[in-house]
Scaffold this motif. Structure first.
Motif, mmCIF file in Angstrom:
data_model
loop_
_atom_site.group_PDB
_atom_site.id
_atom_site.type_symbol
_atom_site.label_atom_id
_atom_site.label_comp_id
_atom_site.label_asym_id
_atom_site.label_seq_id
_atom_site.Cartn_x
_atom_site.Cartn_y
_atom_site.Cartn_z
ATOM 1 N N ILE A 81 0.875 -1.177 0.000
ATOM 2 C CA ILE A 81 0.000 0.000 0.000
ATOM 3 C C ILE A 81 0.906 1.218 0.000
ATOM 4 C CG2 ILE A 81 -1.736 1.316 1.281
ATOM 5 C CD1 ILE A 81 -2.612 -1.313 2.584
ATOM 6 N N TYR A 82 0.751 2.078 -0.998
ATOM 7 C CA TYR A 82 1.599 3.264 -1.087
ATOM 8 C C TYR A 82 1.018 4.437 -0.310
ATOM 9 C CZ TYR A 82 4.677 1.441 -4.775
ATOM 10 O OH TYR A 82 5.603 0.725 -5.485
ATOM 11 N N LEU A 83 1.909 5.156 0.354
ATOM 12 C CA LEU A 83 1.589 6.427 1.003
ATOM 13 C C LEU A 83 2.253 7.526 0.181
ATOM 14 C CD1 LEU A 83 2.633 5.367 4.620
ATOM 15 C CD2 LEU A 83 0.330 5.291 3.680
ATOM 16 N N THR A 84 1.518 8.561 -0.153
ATOM 17 C CA THR A 84 2.116 9.606 -0.979
ATOM 18 C C THR A 84 1.517 10.981 -0.724
ATOM 19 O OG1 THR A 84 2.551 10.314 -3.256
ATOM 20 C CG2 THR A 84 0.529 9.085 -2.891
ATOM 21 N N ALA A 85 2.401 11.969 -0.718
ATOM 22 C CA ALA A 85 1.952 13.360 -0.690
ATOM 23 C C ALA A 85 2.088 13.956 -2.088
ATOM 24 C CB ALA A 85 2.790 14.159 0.307
ATOM 25 N N ASN A 86 2.609 13.158 -3.012
ATOM 26 C CA ASN A 86 2.864 13.628 -4.379
ATOM 27 C C ASN A 86 2.196 12.660 -5.343
ATOM 28 O OD1 ASN A 86 3.801 14.534 -6.798
ATOM 29 N ND2 ASN A 86 5.968 14.431 -6.286
ATOM 30 N N ALA A 87 1.001 13.006 -5.778
ATOM 31 C CA ALA A 87 0.221 12.096 -6.621
ATOM 32 C C ALA A 87 0.248 12.526 -8.091
ATOM 33 C CB ALA A 87 -1.215 12.033 -6.126
ATOM 34 N N THR A 98 4.074 -1.427 -10.358
ATOM 35 C CA THR A 98 4.425 -2.403 -9.327
ATOM 36 C C THR A 98 3.195 -3.087 -8.729
ATOM 37 O OG1 THR A 98 4.410 -0.752 -7.543
ATOM 38 C CG2 THR A 98 6.501 -1.082 -8.721
ATOM 39 N N ASN A 99 2.017 -2.820 -9.306
ATOM 40 C CA ASN A 99 0.766 -3.477 -8.899
ATOM 41 C C ASN A 99 0.458 -3.346 -7.405
ATOM 42 O OD1 ASN A 99 0.229 -4.562 -11.563
ATOM 43 N ND2 ASN A 99 1.906 -5.985 -11.182
ATOM 44 N N PRO A 100 0.400 -2.107 -6.898
ATOM 45 C CA PRO A 100 0.063 -1.946 -5.474
ATOM 46 C C PRO A 100 -1.398 -2.305 -5.213
ATOM 47 C CG PRO A 100 0.021 0.173 -6.583
ATOM 48 C CD PRO A 100 0.536 -0.813 -7.591
ATOM 49 N N TYR A 101 -1.703 -2.594 -3.959
ATOM 50 C CA TYR A 101 -3.079 -2.917 -3.590
ATOM 51 C C TYR A 101 -3.896 -1.661 -3.304
ATOM 52 C CZ TYR A 101 -2.446 -7.966 -3.371
ATOM 53 O OH TYR A 101 -2.244 -9.280 -3.695
ATOM 54 N N GLU A 169 1.019 -13.158 -11.910
ATOM 55 C CA GLU A 169 0.041 -12.771 -10.893
ATOM 56 C C GLU A 169 0.453 -13.422 -9.580
ATOM 57 O OE1 GLU A 169 -4.060 -13.281 -11.777
ATOM 58 O OE2 GLU A 169 -3.921 -12.352 -13.764
ATOM 59 N N ARG A 170 1.364 -12.742 -8.862
ATOM 60 C CA ARG A 170 1.921 -13.278 -7.628
ATOM 61 C C ARG A 170 2.604 -14.626 -7.912
ATOM 62 N NH1 ARG A 170 1.427 -8.541 -5.234
ATOM 63 N NH2 ARG A 170 -0.569 -7.637 -5.738
ATOM 64 N N ASN A 171 2.125 -15.710 -7.282
ATOM 65 C CA ASN A 171 2.754 -17.018 -7.491
ATOM 66 C C ASN A 171 2.092 -17.809 -8.619
ATOM 67 O OD1 ASN A 171 4.709 -16.771 -5.476
ATOM 68 N ND2 ASN A 171 3.214 -17.293 -3.903
ATOM 69 N N TYR A 172 1.301 -17.132 -9.430
ATOM 70 C CA TYR A 172 0.652 -17.744 -10.573
ATOM 71 C C TYR A 172 1.124 -17.055 -11.842
ATOM 72 C CZ TYR A 172 -2.484 -19.062 -6.783
ATOM 73 O OH TYR A 172 -2.986 -19.531 -5.603
ATOM 74 N N CYS A 173 0.730 -17.621 -12.966
ATOM 75 C CA CYS A 173 0.881 -16.873 -14.204
ATOM 76 C C CYS A 173 -0.356 -17.121 -15.065
ATOM 77 C CB CYS A 173 2.168 -17.213 -14.947
ATOM 78 S SG CYS A 173 2.376 -18.927 -15.401
ATOM 79 N N ILE A 203 10.187 -9.869 -21.389
ATOM 80 C CA ILE A 203 10.586 -8.478 -21.638
ATOM 81 C C ILE A 203 10.416 -7.588 -20.413
ATOM 82 C CG2 ILE A 203 10.117 -8.616 -24.113
ATOM 83 C CD1 ILE A 203 7.484 -7.079 -23.538
ATOM 84 N N HIS A 204 9.865 -8.150 -19.347
ATOM 85 C CA HIS A 204 9.591 -7.389 -18.129
ATOM 86 C C HIS A 204 9.431 -8.405 -17.008
ATOM 87 C CE1 HIS A 204 6.997 -5.068 -15.308
ATOM 88 N NE2 HIS A 204 7.655 -4.034 -15.750
ATOM 89 N N ARG A 205 9.647 -7.995 -15.777
ATOM 90 C CA ARG A 205 9.548 -8.952 -14.680
ATOM 91 C C ARG A 205 8.150 -9.571 -14.583
ATOM 92 N NH1 ARG A 205 6.881 -6.351 -10.763
ATOM 93 N NH2 ARG A 205 6.897 -4.091 -10.814
ATOM 94 N N SER A 206 7.141 -8.903 -15.169
ATOM 95 C CA SER A 206 5.769 -9.408 -15.073
ATOM 96 C C SER A 206 5.224 -9.979 -16.374
ATOM 97 C CB SER A 206 4.829 -8.284 -14.597
ATOM 98 O OG SER A 206 5.190 -7.837 -13.314
ATOM 99 N N TYR A 207 6.033 -9.974 -17.436
ATOM 100 C CA TYR A 207 5.483 -10.390 -18.733
ATOM 101 C C TYR A 207 6.468 -11.205 -19.566
ATOM 102 C CZ TYR A 207 1.697 -7.023 -18.033
ATOM 103 O OH TYR A 207 0.617 -6.337 -17.542
#
Length: 246
Positions: A81-87, A98-101, A169-173, A203-207
């Motif tokens: 979960i990201y916290l941000t003052a700069n959106a 990074t697929n945050p929740y 998708e986490r421990n799946y693909c 080509i990417h850590r997720s693809y």
């Protein structure tokens, strides 16, 4: 979940971190630590195994929050979960990759924090429930021209040429093929090790993509079947080399 949820707070403003810790502790969560620097997170996670990480995007130091998440996700699948003052748009797009929740904008109320954590826990529980519905024998049989995957209690043949891309998708693909999708109990790394290099490239850590299915190549992404898929800087040169040999 039947046990106490463990949360790690990554926040370089210690007053804010302490305040978050007090709020979450009052809601019954266990705080494993408040870390001011991204580089401290990896060792902390290995020792404490948190369920959720609250990550300030604008961390001081060598890694900001997004870079910390990227390093973390090479070895772990912990919800962030990201916290941000700069959106602004730039930070949002980097963080989104990074697929945050969830995102929580500073300053935030206790209710904002509570709801973001509860929604994340709900997602974790749903993923766990879905995992039990997929048999552990769902690992595919990979042949030279096709993959047999378990789908509705049957082994279904998926022609390799018909695969568009494969997404982590986490421990799946998830295999995206022409007209159908299949979720496998297998990490993207394991899938990458088994697929024939002739057709596929990670080509990417997720693809992983089927090179022959590329419709467009841009500076930072490719397009396959109207889906924009990011290309990491490290893999862009290899992708261009492979395209020249097709």
């Amino acid at each position: 979940m039947d046990r106490t949820i463990k949360i790690t707070i990554v926040e370089d403003e210690m007053v804010i971190g302490a305040n978050i810790s007090l709020q979450l502790s009052s809601l019954g969560y266990e705080i494993t630590g408040i870390l001011p620097r991204g580089k401290e997170v990896l060792a902390h996670v290995k020792q404490n195994d948190p369920d959720i990480i609250l990550m300030d995007i604008n961390l001081k130091g060598e890694w900001d929050g997004i870079q910390t998440a990227e390093h973390l996700q090479k070895e772990h699948t912990i919800p962030i979960i990201y916290l941000t003052a700069n959106a602004d748009e730039h930070h949002f797009n980097r963080a989104k990759a990074t697929n945050p929740y969830a995102f929580i904008s500073k300053p935030f109320k206790k209710l904002d924090l509570q709801r973001a954590v509860e929604l994340t826990i709900n997602h974790i529980q749903n993923e766990t429930d879905n995992t039990t519905a997929i048999q552990e024998t769902a690992a595919p049989f990979i042949l030279s021209d096709s993959i047999f995957v378990r789908h509705h209690e049957k082994m279904v043949k998926v022609v390799i040429q018909d695969i568009l891309y494969i997404e982590a998708e986490r421990n799946y693909c998830r295999i995206h093929s022409k007209g159908k999708e299949y979720l496998l109990v297998m990490t993207l790394k394991d899938m990458d090790d088994k697929l024939p290099n002739k057709h596929f490239l990670r080509i990417h850590r997720s693809y992983i993509i089927n090179i022959s299915q590329i419709d467009e190549v841009a500076q930072s992404h490719v397009v396959i079947s109207k889906k924009a898929i990011p290309v990491s800087k490290a893999q862009r040169e290899e992708l261009l080399k492979r395209l020249q040999t097709i």
